[in-house]
Scaffold this motif. Sequence first.
Motif, PDB file in Angstrom:
ATOM      1  N   GLU A 161     176.340  14.575 -79.927  1.00 16.61           N
ATOM      2  CA  GLU A 161     176.150  15.476 -78.788  1.00 16.61           C
ATOM      3  C   GLU A 161     177.286  15.268 -77.787  1.00 16.61           C
ATOM      4  O   GLU A 161     178.041  14.303 -77.879  1.00 16.61           O
ATOM      5  N   SER A 162     177.342  16.151 -76.813  1.00 14.25           N
ATOM      6  CA  SER A 162     178.366  16.050 -75.784  1.00 14.25           C
ATOM      7  C   SER A 162     178.094  14.825 -74.898  1.00 14.25           C
ATOM      8  O   SER A 162     176.945  14.489 -74.618  1.00 14.25           O
ATOM      9  N   ASN A 163     179.166  14.173 -74.494  1.00 13.82           N
ATOM     10  CA  ASN A 163     179.112  13.025 -73.574  1.00 13.82           C
ATOM     11  C   ASN A 163     178.424  11.799 -74.184  1.00 13.82           C
ATOM     12  O   ASN A 163     177.785  11.024 -73.482  1.00 13.82           O
ATOM     13  N   VAL A 164     178.545  11.640 -75.504  1.00 14.25           N
ATOM     14  CA  VAL A 164     177.981  10.486 -76.209  1.00 14.25           C
ATOM     15  C   VAL A 164     179.130   9.604 -76.679  1.00 14.25           C
ATOM     16  O   VAL A 164     180.174  10.092 -77.108  1.00 14.25           O
ATOM     17  N   VAL A 165     178.940   8.293 -76.620  1.00 10.77           N
ATOM     18  CA  VAL A 165     179.952   7.338 -77.062  1.00 10.77           C
ATOM     19  C   VAL A 165     179.980   7.364 -78.590  1.00 10.77           C
ATOM     20  O   VAL A 165     178.946   7.177 -79.238  1.00 10.77           O
ATOM     21  N   ILE A 166     181.178   7.585 -79.159  1.00 13.50           N
ATOM     22  CA  ILE A 166     181.278   7.653 -80.620  1.00 13.50           C
ATOM     23  C   ILE A 166     182.002   6.449 -81.225  1.00 13.50           C
ATOM     24  O   ILE A 166     181.878   6.191 -82.422  1.00 13.50           O
ATOM     25  N   GLU A 167     182.728   5.701 -80.396  1.00 10.53           N
ATOM     26  CA  GLU A 167     183.410   4.512 -80.914  1.00 10.53           C
ATOM     27  C   GLU A 167     183.607   3.512 -79.767  1.00 10.53           C
ATOM     28  O   GLU A 167     183.839   3.895 -78.623  1.00 10.53           O
ATOM     29  N   GLU A 168     183.526   2.234 -80.132  1.00 12.65           N
ATOM     30  CA  GLU A 168     183.706   1.169 -79.144  1.00 12.65           C
ATOM     31  C   GLU A 168     184.961   0.379 -79.513  1.00 12.65           C
ATOM     32  O   GLU A 168     185.079  -0.120 -80.623  1.00 12.65           O
ATOM     33  N   PHE A 169     185.896   0.265 -78.573  1.00 15.67           N
ATOM     34  CA  PHE A 169     187.126  -0.473 -78.818  1.00 15.67           C
ATOM     35  C   PHE A 169     187.018  -1.926 -78.370  1.00 15.67           C
ATOM     36  O   PHE A 169     187.617  -2.809 -78.973  1.00 15.67           O
ATOM     37  N   GLN A 170     186.280  -2.160 -77.297  1.00 16.51           N
ATOM     38  CA  GLN A 170     186.089  -3.520 -76.783  1.00 16.51           C
ATOM     39  C   GLN A 170     184.679  -3.611 -76.236  1.00 16.51           C
ATOM     40  O   GLN A 170     184.233  -2.746 -75.477  1.00 16.51           O
ATOM     41  N   LYS A 171     183.973  -4.680 -76.625  1.00 16.54           N
ATOM     42  CA  LYS A 171     182.588  -4.846 -76.180  1.00 16.54           C
ATOM     43  C   LYS A 171     182.528  -5.095 -74.679  1.00 16.54           C
ATOM     44  O   LYS A 171     183.395  -5.749 -74.115  1.00 16.54           O
ATOM     45  N   GLY A 172     181.465  -4.575 -74.096  1.00 14.11           N
ATOM     46  CA  GLY A 172     181.207  -4.829 -72.691  1.00 14.11           C
ATOM     47  C   GLY A 172     180.067  -5.825 -72.559  1.00 14.11           C
ATOM     48  O   GLY A 172     179.221  -5.937 -73.455  1.00 14.11           O
ATOM     49  N   TYR A 173     180.049  -6.559 -71.460  1.00 13.99           N
ATOM     50  CA  TYR A 173     179.019  -7.576 -71.248  1.00 13.99           C
ATOM     51  C   TYR A 173     178.474  -7.474 -69.829  1.00 13.99           C
ATOM     52  O   TYR A 173     179.185  -7.082 -68.901  1.00 13.99           O
ATOM     53  N   LYS A 174     177.211  -7.860 -69.697  1.00  9.76           N
ATOM     54  CA  LYS A 174     176.615  -7.949 -68.367  1.00  9.76           C
ATOM     55  C   LYS A 174     175.888  -9.279 -68.240  1.00  9.76           C
ATOM     56  O   LYS A 174     175.368  -9.811 -69.222  1.00  9.76           O
ATOM     57  N   LEU A 175     175.892  -9.808 -67.048  1.00  5.77           N
ATOM     58  CA  LEU A 175     175.207 -11.056 -66.719  1.00  5.77           C
ATOM     59  C   LEU A 175     174.014 -10.685 -65.864  1.00  5.77           C
ATOM     60  O   LEU A 175     174.175 -10.190 -64.747  1.00  5.77           O
ATOM     61  N   ASN A 176     172.831 -10.910 -66.418  1.00  9.95           N
ATOM     62  CA  ASN A 176     171.578 -10.476 -65.800  1.00  9.95           C
ATOM     63  C   ASN A 176     171.662  -8.975 -65.536  1.00  9.95           C
ATOM     64  O   ASN A 176     171.603  -8.204 -66.472  1.00  9.95           O
ATOM     65  N   ASP A 177     171.835  -8.535 -64.310  1.00  9.00           N
ATOM     66  CA  ASP A 177     171.922  -7.099 -64.042  1.00  9.00           C
ATOM     67  C   ASP A 177     173.303  -6.688 -63.534  1.00  9.00           C
ATOM     68  O   ASP A 177     173.516  -5.558 -63.141  1.00  9.00           O
ATOM     69  N   ARG A 178     174.264  -7.588 -63.569  1.00 13.70           N
ATOM     70  CA  ARG A 178     175.618  -7.319 -63.065  1.00 13.70           C
ATOM     71  C   ARG A 178     176.585  -7.129 -64.242  1.00 13.70           C
ATOM     72  O   ARG A 178     176.617  -7.937 -65.170  1.00 13.70           O
ATOM     73  N   ILE A 179     177.358  -6.061 -64.178  1.00 17.64           N
ATOM     74  CA  ILE A 179     178.348  -5.785 -65.219  1.00 17.64           C
ATOM     75  C   ILE A 179     179.531  -6.728 -65.025  1.00 17.64           C
ATOM     76  O   ILE A 179     180.155  -6.758 -63.967  1.00 17.64           O
ATOM     77  N   ILE A 180     179.831  -7.513 -66.074  1.00 24.62           N
ATOM     78  CA  ILE A 180     180.989  -8.402 -66.014  1.00 24.62           C
ATOM     79  C   ILE A 180     182.223  -7.658 -66.503  1.00 24.62           C
ATOM     80  O   ILE A 180     183.286  -7.734 -65.907  1.00 24.62           O
ATOM     81  N   ARG A 181     182.037  -6.935 -67.614  1.00 21.71           N
ATOM     82  CA  ARG A 181     183.140  -6.143 -68.153  1.00 21.71           C
ATOM     83  C   ARG A 181     182.539  -4.906 -68.822  1.00 21.71           C
ATOM     84  O   ARG A 181     181.658  -5.034 -69.667  1.00 21.71           O
ATOM     85  N   PRO A 182     182.997  -3.709 -68.455  1.00 25.72           N
ATOM     86  CA  PRO A 182     182.478  -2.508 -69.110  1.00 25.72           C
ATOM     87  C   PRO A 182     183.046  -2.367 -70.528  1.00 25.72           C
ATOM     88  O   PRO A 182     184.100  -2.910 -70.836  1.00 25.72           O
TER      89      PRO A 182
END
Length: 189
Positions: A161-182
């Motif tokens: 569908e439109s506006n859906v992620v189709i591929e990931e180049f680098q993983k993102g991580y979050k610590l508890n509820d804070r985004i460390i890296r998107p």
Amino acid sequence: MNEENQTTEEQKEKVETQADENIEEIFDEGKSEENNEDNAVSEVEKLQAQLDESENRYLRLRADFDNFRRRVTLDQESNQKYRSQSLISDLLPALDNFERALNIEAENDQTKSLLQGMEMVYRSLMDALKKEGVEEIESVGHQFDPHHHQAVMQDSDDQYESNVVIEEFQKGYKLNDRIIRPSMVKVNQ
């Protein structure tokens, strides 16, 4: 008798003068008492105003102190909750390198055993990070969220569908509820 009349008149005058003085004295005392009462009322009003001002100052200081205490408590909780953020941020490039190394296809037994050892180290690192509250951000197949994803490419794919992620180049991580890296992703138009 003339002398007696004169003495009586002098006495009358003295009595009248003294009466006038007494009346003036009483009148002055009345005025003085009124002034004293006015001064006392004025002094009471002044003291009441000072008391009100002191109470207001006390209440403001108490509110400021309560706010300060609340801020310090929130800061301490935040510091405790996110104490390992800096270490985790420093470890993320090493995790990325581990993932790249684990994606290599093994051609012989030596390489396979080396990859197994690396995989064990990688899993133990990920388990330790999960205990600290680190989670991977799910990306592929999910709606693009600018808070969790960083779009680096766009593509047109009819399968998504439109506006859906189709591929990931680098993983993102979050610590508890804070985004460390998107997550770095490719998004469908």
